[in-house]
Scaffold this motif. Structure first.
Motif, short mmCIF file in Angstrom:
data_model
loop_
_atom_site.label_atom_id
_atom_site.label_comp_id
_atom_site.label_asym_id
_atom_site.label_seq_id
_atom_site.Cartn_x
_atom_site.Cartn_y
_atom_site.Cartn_z
N ILE A 20 69.23 70.33 89.19
CA ILE A 20 67.82 70.73 89.06
C ILE A 20 67.27 71.22 90.40
O ILE A 20 66.66 72.28 90.49
N THR A 21 67.52 70.45 91.46
CA THR A 21 66.95 70.86 92.76
C THR A 21 67.63 72.15 93.24
O THR A 21 67.00 73.01 93.83
N ARG A 22 68.92 72.28 92.94
CA ARG A 22 69.64 73.47 93.40
C ARG A 22 69.08 74.73 92.74
O ARG A 22 68.94 75.77 93.36
N ILE A 23 68.77 74.63 91.44
CA ILE A 23 68.29 75.81 90.72
C ILE A 23 66.79 76.04 90.96
O ILE A 23 66.35 77.17 91.13
N PHE A 24 66.01 74.98 90.98
CA PHE A 24 64.56 75.16 90.97
C PHE A 24 63.91 75.19 92.36
O PHE A 24 62.77 75.59 92.48
N LEU A 25 64.61 74.70 93.38
CA LEU A 25 63.96 74.64 94.69
C LEU A 25 64.61 75.58 95.69
O LEU A 25 65.83 75.62 95.81
N GLN A 26 63.75 76.31 96.38
CA GLN A 26 64.25 77.12 97.49
C GLN A 26 63.51 76.70 98.75
O GLN A 26 62.52 75.98 98.67
N LYS A 27 63.99 77.23 99.86
CA LYS A 27 63.38 76.89 101.15
C LYS A 27 61.86 77.10 101.09
O LYS A 27 61.40 78.15 100.64
N GLU B 246 72.19 72.86 72.47
CA GLU B 246 71.59 73.73 73.52
C GLU B 246 70.52 73.00 74.31
O GLU B 246 70.04 73.48 75.32
N ASN B 247 70.08 71.85 73.79
CA ASN B 247 69.05 71.08 74.50
C ASN B 247 69.62 70.09 75.49
O ASN B 247 68.88 69.34 76.12
N ILE B 248 70.97 70.04 75.58
CA ILE B 248 71.58 68.95 76.36
C ILE B 248 72.50 69.50 77.45
O ILE B 248 73.29 70.41 77.20
N ILE B 249 72.40 68.92 78.64
CA ILE B 249 73.39 69.20 79.69
C ILE B 249 73.96 67.86 80.15
O ILE B 249 73.21 66.89 80.36
N LEU B 250 75.28 67.83 80.27
CA LEU B 250 75.91 66.59 80.75
C LEU B 250 76.22 66.71 82.23
O LEU B 250 76.50 67.79 82.74
N GLY B 251 76.16 65.57 82.90
CA GLY B 251 76.42 65.58 84.34
C GLY B 251 77.34 64.45 84.76
O GLY B 251 77.56 63.49 84.01
N ASN B 252 77.87 64.57 85.95
CA ASN B 252 78.70 63.54 86.56
C ASN B 252 77.73 62.45 87.04
O ASN B 252 77.41 62.35 88.23
N GLY B 253 77.23 61.70 86.07
CA GLY B 253 76.10 60.80 86.33
C GLY B 253 74.82 61.63 86.25
O GLY B 253 74.87 62.85 86.39
N SER B 254 73.69 60.94 86.00
CA SER B 254 72.43 61.72 86.03
C SER B 254 72.15 62.18 87.45
O SER B 254 71.41 63.14 87.67
N ILE C 60 68.02 74.37 80.19
CA ILE C 60 69.42 73.92 80.17
C ILE C 60 70.35 75.08 80.58
O ILE C 60 71.29 74.90 81.36
N ASP C 61 70.04 76.29 80.08
CA ASP C 61 70.84 77.48 80.46
C ASP C 61 70.82 77.69 81.97
O ASP C 61 71.85 77.98 82.58
N LEU C 62 69.65 77.54 82.56
CA LEU C 62 69.54 77.74 84.02
C LEU C 62 70.40 76.72 84.76
O LEU C 62 71.13 77.05 85.69
N GLY D 72 70.89 65.50 80.72
CA GLY D 72 69.53 66.01 80.75
C GLY D 72 69.20 66.59 79.39
O GLY D 72 70.07 67.15 78.72
N ILE D 73 67.92 66.43 78.98
CA ILE D 73 67.47 66.94 77.68
C ILE D 73 66.29 67.87 77.97
O ILE D 73 65.30 67.45 78.59
#
Ligand SMILES: Cc1ncc(COP(=O)(O)O)c(C=O)c1O
Length: 335
Positions: free
Chosen positions: A117-124, A102-110, A261-263, A254-255
């Motif tokens: 991260i930017t998509r979830i955490f940043l808004q206009k 649950e602490n790990i998310i894999l990505g298509n490259g980091s 990680i859920d977000l 990502g760790i």
């Protein structure tokens, strides 16, 4: 019948009306990331036979033979979609790092984890803080979310954490720390990080991008995973592209806390890490020899470069990564 001669056709053009108003200037202003040219392209363009690529900080030793074998073994099964949860790879990483899946998310490259991260955490209108210069994708991804970028100049070629914490405002949502920093190869220390994190409110996520983690030799480098217990508002990024030599397959991770990680999983495409990347990364984790050989090669390479650059009176920044920043005194492009 009308025969179209495609060769003679002009490139398609024309301005569409996709983006209007404010977005038009913001999105069109974003500079497209320019990766180092592929070796084959340089050979074609300049008629060369032997080309050594210095950009992109790849591993010249190549991937682990165990990874190549795993790819061969799996190749006939690529008619199936990959395991969307990357079960075995996450399990192996969890065991290696002493963490839960649950602490790990894999990505298509980091790279992909950065964009999640930017998509979830940043808004206009939100703000992201980063060093200048640092890894370019932080800025590009933040701009794509229409966030404001606070670029804090480096001090003595190192990230200036005191100035970065001064840049925190009510709009700040993300702070990017490339450690070692690309393109300088410098690190920030455990003490500096601990001090810095005291200034970061819990509502802000700090990203420790450790793409070159395995190469670092400085004893003061932070063991950032140990910081996770006390700081659930951090995420650590690592990759199989550098020391593991799997850049072409695209797998990074990502760790973080299960909440973070859920977000991120909400934005993750279901099959973002392909099956060959999963089996190759899994096999690479078992090949400590390859990792040790890569470390030795870089250590020897650094010593060679340091002594010869000194001899040539070319100034350089001592590096903790597998790349080095040197001052050539002329325009890099001309050289
Ligand atoms: C600091 C840093 N972060 C992330 C990346 C992206 O690596 P990946 O291949 O895992 O997407 C790079 C690649 O050059 C990098 O230098």
């Amino acid at each position: 019948m009308k025969i179209i001669n495609y060769k003679k056709r002009k490139p398609l053009s024309g301005r569409n009306e996709f983006l209007t108003g404010q977005e038009i200037s913001d999105i069109y202003k974003i500079k497209v990331y320019q990766p180092g040219k592929p070796i084959e392209e340089v050979k074609r363009e300049f008629g060369l036979k032997n080309v050594i690529k210095l950009a992109s900080n790849e591993n010249p030793l190549g991937p682990s033979p165990k990874a190549v074998e795993a790819i061969r073994g799996y190749a006939s099964k690529i008619n199936f979609y990959p395991d969307g949860g990357s079960y075995y790879l996450k399990k192996a990483l969890g065991e290696k790092l002493g963490l839960k899946e649950e602490n790990i998310i894999l990505g298509n490259g980091s790279d992909e984890v950065i964009s999640l991260i930017t998509r979830i955490f940043l808004q206009k209108g939100d703000q992201a803080i980063m060093g200048d210069p640092s890894f370019l994708m932080y800025k590009i991804d933040a701009q794509l979310s229409q966030a404001k970028v606070a670029s804090v100049p480096l001090k003595n070629f190192r990230l200036d954490l005191p100035e970065m914490s001064k840049a925190i405002s009510s709009k700040t949502k993300l702070i990017f720390i490339s450690n070692p920093n690309n393109p300088t190869g410098t690190i920030i220390t455990e003490d500096e990080v601990e001090h810095f994190l005291k200034d970061v409110p819990p509502r802000i996520l700090t990203v420790f991008d450790e793409a070159y983690y395995e190469y670092v030799e400085d004893a003061n480098y932070p063991q950032s995973i140990d910081l996770l217990d006390k700081n659930s508002n951090i995420i650590i990024l690592r990759t199989f592209s550098k020391i593991y030599g799997l850049a072409g397959l695209r797998v990074g991770y990502g760790i973080g806390s299960p909440e973070v990680i859920d977000l991120l999983n909400k934005a993750r495409p279901p099959f973002n890490v392909n099956s060959l990347a999963q089996v190759a990364a899994l096999a690479s984790l078992e090949d400590e020899d390859q990792v040790n050989q890569s470390k030795s090669l870089v250590r020897e390479g650094k010593e060679f470069l340091y002594s010869n650059l000194r001899r040539l009176k070319v100034s350089f920044i001592p590096t903790q990564a597998n790349f080095i920043l040197i001052k050539i005194g002329k325009k890099a492009k001309d050289v």
